[in-house]
Motif scaffolding. Sequence first.
Motif, PDB file in Angstrom:
ATOM      1  N   THR A   1       4.880 -24.527  55.350  1.00 42.45           N
ATOM      2  CA  THR A   1       5.628 -23.872  54.269  1.00 42.45           C
ATOM      3  C   THR A   1       5.384 -22.365  54.290  1.00 42.45           C
ATOM      4  O   THR A   1       6.333 -21.564  54.200  1.00 42.45           O
ATOM      5  CB  THR A   1       5.218 -24.451  52.908  1.00 42.45           C
ATOM      6  N   PHE A   2       4.120 -21.964  54.399  1.00 44.88           N
ATOM      7  CA  PHE A   2       3.821 -20.526  54.488  1.00 44.88           C
ATOM      8  C   PHE A   2       4.427 -19.926  55.756  1.00 44.88           C
ATOM      9  O   PHE A   2       4.906 -18.782  55.739  1.00 44.88           O
ATOM     10  CB  PHE A   2       2.312 -20.300  54.457  1.00 44.88           C
TER      11      PHE A   2
ATOM     12  N   ALA B   1       4.020  -9.458  58.411  1.00 42.08           N
ATOM     13  CA  ALA B   1       4.166 -10.765  57.758  1.00 42.08           C
ATOM     14  C   ALA B   1       3.464 -11.858  58.555  1.00 42.08           C
ATOM     15  O   ALA B   1       3.021 -12.862  57.994  1.00 42.08           O
ATOM     16  CB  ALA B   1       5.649 -11.106  57.590  1.00 42.08           C
ATOM     17  N   ARG B   2       3.367 -11.651  59.867  1.00 43.31           N
ATOM     18  CA  ARG B   2       2.664 -12.624  60.714  1.00 43.31           C
ATOM     19  C   ARG B   2       1.186 -12.701  60.326  1.00 43.31           C
ATOM     20  O   ARG B   2       0.593 -13.792  60.315  1.00 43.31           O
ATOM     21  CB  ARG B   2       2.828 -12.228  62.178  1.00 43.31           C
ATOM     22  N   TYR B   3       0.586 -11.570  60.006  1.00 40.75           N
ATOM     23  CA  TYR B   3      -0.830 -11.558  59.631  1.00 40.75           C
ATOM     24  C   TYR B   3      -1.037 -12.178  58.241  1.00 40.75           C
ATOM     25  O   TYR B   3      -2.061 -12.823  57.989  1.00 40.75           O
ATOM     26  CB  TYR B   3      -1.370 -10.132  59.675  1.00 40.75           C
TER      27      TYR B   3
ATOM     28  N   LEU C   1      -3.241 -17.169  55.586  1.00 42.24           N
ATOM     29  CA  LEU C   1      -3.095 -18.325  54.708  1.00 42.24           C
ATOM     30  C   LEU C   1      -3.111 -19.643  55.485  1.00 42.24           C
ATOM     31  O   LEU C   1      -3.724 -20.624  55.043  1.00 42.24           O
ATOM     32  CB  LEU C   1      -1.772 -18.222  53.928  1.00 42.24           C
ATOM     33  N   THR C   2      -2.454 -19.663  56.633  1.00 46.55           N
ATOM     34  CA  THR C   2      -2.291 -20.932  57.359  1.00 46.55           C
ATOM     35  C   THR C   2      -3.501 -21.303  58.198  1.00 46.55           C
ATOM     36  O   THR C   2      -3.833 -22.498  58.308  1.00 46.55           O
ATOM     37  CB  THR C   2      -1.046 -20.874  58.259  1.00 46.55           C
ATOM     38  N   THR C   3      -4.161 -20.317  58.812  1.00 44.29           N
ATOM     39  CA  THR C   3      -5.303 -20.689  59.659  1.00 44.29           C
ATOM     40  C   THR C   3      -6.480 -21.245  58.849  1.00 44.29           C
ATOM     41  O   THR C   3      -7.133 -22.187  59.320  1.00 44.29           O
ATOM     42  CB  THR C   3      -5.749 -19.508  60.540  1.00 44.29           C
ATOM     43  N   PRO C   4      -6.787 -20.732  57.639  1.00 40.96           N
ATOM     44  CA  PRO C   4      -7.826 -21.408  56.852  1.00 40.96           C
ATOM     45  C   PRO C   4      -7.442 -22.845  56.489  1.00 40.96           C
ATOM     46  O   PRO C   4      -8.297 -23.743  56.494  1.00 40.96           O
ATOM     47  CB  PRO C   4      -7.962 -20.534  55.600  1.00 40.96           C
ATOM     48  N   LEU C   5      -6.158 -23.065  56.175  1.00 35.95           N
ATOM     49  CA  LEU C   5      -5.727 -24.430  55.859  1.00 35.95           C
ATOM     50  C   LEU C   5      -5.855 -25.335  57.078  1.00 35.95           C
ATOM     51  O   LEU C   5      -6.257 -26.498  56.969  1.00 35.95           O
ATOM     52  CB  LEU C   5      -4.277 -24.413  55.366  1.00 35.95           C
ATOM     53  N   LEU C   6      -5.515 -24.800  58.241  1.00 35.00           N
ATOM     54  CA  LEU C   6      -5.642 -25.577  59.464  1.00 35.00           C
ATOM     55  C   LEU C   6      -7.115 -25.898  59.753  1.00 35.00           C
ATOM     56  O   LEU C   6      -7.453 -27.015  60.171  1.00 35.00           O
ATOM     57  CB  LEU C   6      -5.023 -24.811  60.620  1.00 35.00           C
TER      58      LEU C   6
END
Length: 297
Positions: free
Chosen positions: A77-78, A120-122, A127-132
């Motif tokens: 989603t992010f 925006a990539r950063y 947000l996404t790499t901590p969730l992963l």
Amino acid sequence: MIDPVEELKKHTSDTLPMPTVIPGNTPIYQEASSTGNRALWVVFVIMLLSSLAFYVMAFRVPVQKRLFHILTAFITTFATMSYYAMAIGDGVGSNKILIKHTQKHFPDTYDTVYREVYWARYVDWSLTTPLLLLDLCFLAGLNGASILVAVIADLIMILTGLFAAFQVDESPKWGWYAMACIAYLVVVYQVALNGRQTAKAKDQKTATFYAAIGGFTLILWTVYPIIWGIADGSRNISVDGEIIAYAVLDILAKPVFGFWLLVTHDNFASSASIEGFWAHGLGKEGTLRVGDDDEGA
């Protein structure tokens, strides 16, 4: 009698000619073309469809077993939001870079390079790499201290990469890059060593699956700084090449990772089940009561 015109010709023939055009006056713009923009839109659609699929998969299992589904759905989603921002031009900036050219017989000259940086990539990665990482850590069963160290190191890695991308001078840029690589080694230590040892303490099926999906993730994450080094770092590939390289990595690291994780984990007989607040909310104990009289009043 000495002819002054001939003497002048002799002296001027021994000297180097002055340049008629001074290099470094025309700015160089490194920007995405329609090819790069189309790639951004393609990945946006892939992330959007993957998010919808993950939410559907989440609703097909009891809420007690939705932890991995929700984390994975949030990842894409992010990423969907990030790629939409980049595709419409809202998530991009420009970095001004001065390149010095040292001349032996003439003053130094400079090239001015303006390269697009997709900030925006950063934001997406932060947000996404901590969730992963939470997906992997929860799968392995890592303790809270190790999870915190891995997540903080990951955030340091992303932020230092962002600082490097917008750095004008070359030396400080590679200093930030070195810090990001050191932080990444901390992540590798937590996932590859601590995570694998913890997963081995669980059943064999989980340990084997964690080794496979964890190794897959770390291989992909190792390619990211390589792409950064030849793209934002040394500018050896075009912005379009950078977009396409990151697009392939993001698809593998998010939707492909997510489907692999959820499909495989849902087939485990002992998949994680979380009760308590996650499944039932706040019970009677611990809730706030307004208007009740104190006992014995």
